[in-house]
Write a protein that holds these residues in place. Structure first.
Motif, PDB file in Angstrom:
ATOM      1  N   ILE A  39       0.843  -1.205   0.000  1.00 52.70           N
ATOM      2  CA  ILE A  39       0.000   0.000   0.000  1.00 52.70           C
ATOM      3  C   ILE A  39       0.870   1.245   0.000  1.00 52.70           C
ATOM      4  CG2 ILE A  39      -1.681   1.315   1.351  1.00 52.70           C
ATOM      5  CD1 ILE A  39      -2.807  -1.388   2.309  1.00 52.70           C
ATOM      6  N   ARG A  40       1.932   1.240   0.822  1.00 51.36           N
ATOM      7  CA  ARG A  40       2.837   2.392   0.851  1.00 51.36           C
ATOM      8  C   ARG A  40       3.482   2.616  -0.511  1.00 51.36           C
ATOM      9  NH1 ARG A  40       8.501   1.287   3.093  1.00 51.36           N
ATOM     10  NH2 ARG A  40       8.451   0.254   1.054  1.00 51.36           N
ATOM     11  N   ASN A  41       3.930   1.538  -1.148  1.00 56.61           N
ATOM     12  CA  ASN A  41       4.575   1.658  -2.454  1.00 56.61           C
ATOM     13  C   ASN A  41       3.605   2.201  -3.502  1.00 56.61           C
ATOM     14  OD1 ASN A  41       6.840   0.625  -1.254  1.00 56.61           O
ATOM     15  ND2 ASN A  41       6.753  -1.367  -2.259  1.00 56.61           N
ATOM     16  N   ILE A  42       2.375   1.701  -3.483  1.00 63.32           N
ATOM     17  CA  ILE A  42       1.381   2.171  -4.449  1.00 63.32           C
ATOM     18  C   ILE A  42       1.109   3.662  -4.249  1.00 63.32           C
ATOM     19  CG2 ILE A  42      -1.060   2.001  -5.107  1.00 63.32           C
ATOM     20  CD1 ILE A  42      -0.841  -1.023  -4.613  1.00 63.32           C
ATOM     21  N   LYS A  43       1.121   4.104  -2.993  1.00 65.94           N
ATOM     22  CA  LYS A  43       0.843   5.505  -2.693  1.00 65.94           C
ATOM     23  C   LYS A  43       1.991   6.429  -3.103  1.00 65.94           C
ATOM     24  CE  LYS A  43      -2.583   5.017   0.981  1.00 65.94           C
ATOM     25  NZ  LYS A  43      -2.915   5.282   2.400  1.00 65.94           N
ATOM     26  N   LEU A  44       3.107   5.868  -3.575  1.00 64.33           N
ATOM     27  CA  LEU A  44       4.174   6.694  -4.114  1.00 64.33           C
ATOM     28  C   LEU A  44       3.750   7.330  -5.432  1.00 64.33           C
ATOM     29  CD1 LEU A  44       7.254   4.357  -3.496  1.00 64.33           C
ATOM     30  CD2 LEU A  44       6.651   6.416  -2.213  1.00 64.33           C
ATOM     31  N   GLY A  45       2.709   6.754  -6.064  1.00 63.54           N
ATOM     32  CA  GLY A  45       2.219   7.280  -7.325  1.00 63.54           C
ATOM     33  C   GLY A  45       1.311   8.480  -7.145  1.00 63.54           C
ATOM     34  N   GLN A  46       0.895   9.042  -8.264  1.00 58.11           N
ATOM     35  CA  GLN A  46       0.028  10.214  -8.257  1.00 58.11           C
ATOM     36  C   GLN A  46      -1.409   9.813  -7.918  1.00 58.11           C
ATOM     37  OE1 GLN A  46       1.460  13.344  -8.849  1.00 58.11           O
ATOM     38  NE2 GLN A  46       3.317  12.089  -8.768  1.00 58.11           N
ATOM     39  N   ASP A  47      -2.111  10.671  -7.182  1.00 58.06           N
ATOM     40  CA  ASP A  47      -3.502  10.405  -6.813  1.00 58.06           C
ATOM     41  C   ASP A  47      -4.382  10.280  -8.055  1.00 58.06           C
ATOM     42  OD1 ASP A  47      -3.008  10.411  -4.119  1.00 58.06           O
ATOM     43  OD2 ASP A  47      -3.383  12.550  -3.883  1.00 58.06           O
ATOM     44  N   VAL A  48      -5.415   9.443  -7.924  1.00 57.04           N
ATOM     45  CA  VAL A  48      -6.370   9.246  -9.015  1.00 57.04           C
ATOM     46  C   VAL A  48      -7.774   9.392  -8.467  1.00 57.04           C
ATOM     47  CG1 VAL A  48      -7.304   7.593 -10.676  1.00 57.04           C
ATOM     48  CG2 VAL A  48      -4.845   7.710 -10.299  1.00 57.04           C
ATOM     49  N   ASP A  49      -8.605  10.126  -9.183  1.00 56.06           N
ATOM     50  CA  ASP A  49     -10.003  10.274  -8.794  1.00 56.06           C
ATOM     51  C   ASP A  49     -10.826   9.203  -9.515  1.00 56.06           C
ATOM     52  OD1 ASP A  49     -12.509  11.032  -8.042  1.00 56.06           O
ATOM     53  OD2 ASP A  49     -12.555  12.917  -9.160  1.00 56.06           O
ATOM     54  N   ALA A  50     -11.309   8.227  -8.768  1.00 56.36           N
ATOM     55  CA  ALA A  50     -12.107   7.140  -9.344  1.00 56.36           C
ATOM     56  C   ALA A  50     -13.542   7.196  -8.832  1.00 56.36           C
ATOM     57  CB  ALA A  50     -11.477   5.794  -9.004  1.00 56.36           C
ATOM     58  N   SER A  51     -14.032   8.408  -8.581  1.00 53.85           N
ATOM     59  CA  SER A  51     -15.386   8.557  -8.048  1.00 53.85           C
ATOM     60  C   SER A  51     -16.453   8.571  -9.142  1.00 53.85           C
ATOM     61  CB  SER A  51     -15.496   9.847  -7.230  1.00 53.85           C
ATOM     62  OG  SER A  51     -15.196  10.980  -8.037  1.00 53.85           O
ATOM     63  N   ASP A  52     -16.006   8.524 -10.397  1.00 53.54           N
ATOM     64  CA  ASP A  52     -16.957   8.566 -11.505  1.00 53.54           C
ATOM     65  C   ASP A  52     -17.429   7.158 -11.881  1.00 53.54           C
ATOM     66  OD1 ASP A  52     -14.390   7.839 -12.366  1.00 53.54           O
ATOM     67  OD2 ASP A  52     -14.864   8.373 -14.428  1.00 53.54           O
ATOM     68  N   ASN A  53     -18.556   7.074 -12.582  1.00 51.40           N
ATOM     69  CA  ASN A  53     -19.053   5.810 -13.153  1.00 51.40           C
ATOM     70  C   ASN A  53     -19.043   4.648 -12.163  1.00 51.40           C
ATOM     71  OD1 ASN A  53     -19.356   6.665 -16.074  1.00 51.40           O
ATOM     72  ND2 ASN A  53     -17.180   7.102 -15.762  1.00 51.40           N
ATOM     73  N   LYS A  54     -19.532   4.894 -10.961  1.00 50.19           N
ATOM     74  CA  LYS A  54     -19.484   3.854  -9.930  1.00 50.19           C
ATOM     75  C   LYS A  54     -20.263   2.611 -10.329  1.00 50.19           C
ATOM     76  CE  LYS A  54     -18.547   6.747  -5.898  1.00 50.19           C
ATOM     77  NZ  LYS A  54     -18.995   7.162  -4.546  1.00 50.19           N
ATOM     78  N   SER A  55     -21.418   2.796 -10.957  1.00 45.08           N
ATOM     79  CA  SER A  55     -22.217   1.630 -11.344  1.00 45.08           C
ATOM     80  C   SER A  55     -21.462   0.775 -12.356  1.00 45.08           C
ATOM     81  CB  SER A  55     -23.562   2.074 -11.926  1.00 45.08           C
ATOM     82  OG  SER A  55     -23.378   2.875 -13.090  1.00 45.08           O
ATOM     83  N   GLN A  56     -20.788   1.416 -13.321  1.00 42.97           N
ATOM     84  CA  GLN A  56     -20.011   0.666 -14.309  1.00 42.97           C
ATOM     85  C   GLN A  56     -18.828  -0.030 -13.660  1.00 42.97           C
ATOM     86  OE1 GLN A  56     -20.684   0.128 -17.657  1.00 42.97           O
ATOM     87  NE2 GLN A  56     -19.017  -1.353 -17.342  1.00 42.97           N
ATOM     88  N   ARG A  57     -18.219   0.617 -12.706  1.00 41.53           N
ATOM     89  CA  ARG A  57     -17.076   0.008 -12.019  1.00 41.53           C
ATOM     90  C   ARG A  57     -17.505  -1.243 -11.260  1.00 41.53           C
ATOM     91  NH1 ARG A  57     -12.660   3.239 -12.175  1.00 41.53           N
ATOM     92  NH2 ARG A  57     -12.976   5.424 -12.764  1.00 41.53           N
ATOM     93  N   TRP A  58     -18.652  -1.176 -10.578  1.00 38.80           N
ATOM     94  CA  TRP A  58     -19.127  -2.354  -9.846  1.00 38.80           C
ATOM     95  C   TRP A  58     -19.548  -3.465 -10.811  1.00 38.80           C
ATOM     96  CZ3 TRP A  58     -17.630  -3.260  -5.287  1.00 38.80           C
ATOM     97  CH2 TRP A  58     -17.466  -2.245  -4.354  1.00 38.80           C
ATOM     98  N   LYS A  59     -20.087  -3.084 -11.966  1.00 32.79           N
ATOM     99  CA  LYS A  59     -20.413  -4.092 -12.977  1.00 32.79           C
ATOM    100  C   LYS A  59     -19.148  -4.791 -13.464  1.00 32.79           C
ATOM    101  CE  LYS A  59     -24.636  -1.972 -14.840  1.00 32.79           C
ATOM    102  NZ  LYS A  59     -25.230  -1.269 -16.018  1.00 32.79           N
ATOM    103  N   ASN A  60     -18.093  -4.012 -13.652  1.00 34.05           N
ATOM    104  CA  ASN A  60     -16.824  -4.602 -14.066  1.00 34.05           C
ATOM    105  C   ASN A  60     -16.298  -5.590 -13.029  1.00 34.05           C
ATOM    106  OD1 ASN A  60     -16.876  -3.071 -16.386  1.00 34.05           O
ATOM    107  ND2 ASN A  60     -15.421  -1.534 -15.656  1.00 34.05           N
ATOM    108  N   VAL A  61     -16.430  -5.235 -11.745  1.00 33.53           N
ATOM    109  CA  VAL A  61     -16.002  -6.146 -10.679  1.00 33.53           C
ATOM    110  C   VAL A  61     -16.804  -7.441 -10.744  1.00 33.53           C
ATOM    111  CG1 VAL A  61     -15.932  -6.501  -8.189  1.00 33.53           C
ATOM    112  CG2 VAL A  61     -15.188  -4.316  -9.148  1.00 33.53           C
TER     113      VAL A  61
END
Length: 438
Positions: A28-50
């Motif tokens: 988790i710490r290593n991943i957080k070395l990257g730039q922030d990403v806003d993934a608050s869009d298209n929540k219904s599509q994201r859950w469908k993908n899951v």
């Protein structure tokens, strides 16, 4: 002394889970070395993908043979490990098959019977996987990046699964109390006769040994995931949820560059006017990416999620025509560099000390990046929504905008666009000369 086995079990359990949590925190710490990403869009599509991609394995079964076998291992892994709950309760409280005592006999028999059938199916599937890797030698497992540890890792995980399934069946077959009930022993009843003539005491020792090795093996397997490509077992779900939901081929634009272009194209803009005040957030510190800190957190999660299956590389037209590019290697190199940076931070009390290296150049070459046709075949092929193309594009952006290191053909095209307003080396006044030709 009566409770000594329970104490030993609890200590092993705490150490195993504690070490696992410690390593997950590192990831988790290593991943957080990257730039922030806003993934608050298209929540219904994201859950469908899951639901469809991660849980339903919809992209995995596009290749029927390996896909079907993977589904068996996937389902078996999830369902059989339900029994781990019973093992933990038995180990902590000193009970024996607590499920058999608290559940209706038919239900417990159905569960254990299902586990036994699935364990055999897993053994068959894993054996086929081993044959495909080591005897049939499927081409996508023979690439240069699959030499050494990556090849060994693929086999080690198969051996782990074989041992765990065999221990589970052996544990059931030598449990005389379970066998005497005649419920749920759909497979182990055929193994039990192998131990005819063995004394009850010896049989109990075999059963207990298999039980201990099974749970310790599961904890070792759990902690091995950190060092293995099989982290996708845990990370596939968040990776799919956070995956790109925009149409394939739609590239992201830098706001600072977009604003500059709009200003240049505005006929009413005053080129001598003082520039508008901009915040530091409006102008990126670096265009594109040259190291893992320049990539997004989702791209770094992609790197950890990659299972090195090679479907991306086997679909890549550049790779198929003999170019150096392998999308799988892009992800493996990103993960290797990320791990190197993480170890650097660990060695320097939580601070990164410049090691003179970066992802671009030391791991991924310009030749690999410019071989990409940006066709998205690798993205489409990945069964867990990994996007190697996004990393390639960001590193290309760095080469062009920070180093002016594009290939000659691209530099010529961009010069023509700057001078002539088109990619062709013709003056704008001469564009329509073709109509006068006879």
């Amino acid at each position: 002394m009566e409770y000594l086995p329970n104490i030993i079990f609890a200590v092993i359990l705490i150490l195993g889970i504690g070490y696992f949590v410690r390593n997950i925190k590192k990831i988790i710490r290593n991943i957080k070395l990257g730039q922030d990403v806003d993934a608050s869009d298209n929540k219904s599509q994201r859950w469908k993908n899951v639901a469809y991609i991660a849980l339903g394995q919809s992209k995995m079964v596009k290749r029927p043979v390996s896909g079907f076998l993977h589904v068996i291992v996937y389902v078996g892994f999830i369902i059989i490990n339900i029994e781990v709950l019973e093992i933990i309760i038995d180990g902590v409280f000193g009970t024996h098959r607590i499920g058999q005592q608290v559940l209706p006999e038919w239900l417990y028999g159905f569960l254990i019977g299902s586990f036994e059938i699935l364990s055999v199916l897993v053994l068959v599937s894993v054996s086929v996987f081993w044959l495909r890797r080591n005897v049939i030698k499927i081409k996508r497992f023979l690439s240069s990046e699959m030499k050494g540890w990556p090849k060994s890792d693929g086999n080690i995980i198969l051996y782990f699964e074989v041992v765990l399934m065999c221990l589970f069946l052996l544990m059931n077959a030598t449990d005389t109390i379970f066998q005497n009930t005649g419920s749920g022993n759909v497979i182990s009843q055929f193994i039990a006769p192998w131990f005819e003539g063995v004394s009850g005491g010896t049989l109990s020792v075999i059963e207990k040994t298999a039980w201990w090795l099974h749970i310790v093996g599961i904890l070792i397997f759990l902690n091995y995931l950190y060092f293995s490509k099989h982290l996708h077992i845990l990370l596939a779900f968040p990776n799919v949820y956070l995956g790109n939901v925009e149409p394939k081929g739609k590239f992201n634009n830098l706001d600072a560059v977009t604003a500059e272009v709009k200003l240049m194209m505005d006929p009413d803009a005053d080129p001598y006017a003082a520039p508008a005040e901009t915040s530091e957030d409006d102008v990126p510190a670096k265009f594109g990416a040259s190291d893992i800190m320049d990539l997004s957190q989702v791209q770094l999660l992609n790197a950890y999620t990659c299972t090195e299956c090679g479907r991306c590389t086997s679909e890549c037209p550049a790779n198929l025509t003999g170019k150096k590019l392998s999308p799988r290697k892009i992800m493996m190199d990103t993960r290797d560099r990320l791990e190197e940076v993480g170890k650097n931070i660990d060695a320097n009390n939580g601070e990164f000390k410049d090691d003179g290296k970066q992802l671009l150049g030391d791991y991924i070459t310009n030749e690999e990046l410019w071989a990409c046709t940006t066709c998205n075949a690798c993205v489409e092929a990945c069964p867990v929504s990994i996007d190697p193309l996004s990393i390639i594009i960001e590193m290309r952006r760095y080469l062009v905008m920070e180093q002016s290191a594009a290939p000659m053909e691209l530099n010529n095209m961009m010069t023509n666009i700057e001078n002539n307003g088109a990619p062709w080396p013709y003056n704008q006044m001469d564009r329509l000369n073709w109509k006068d030709e006879k």
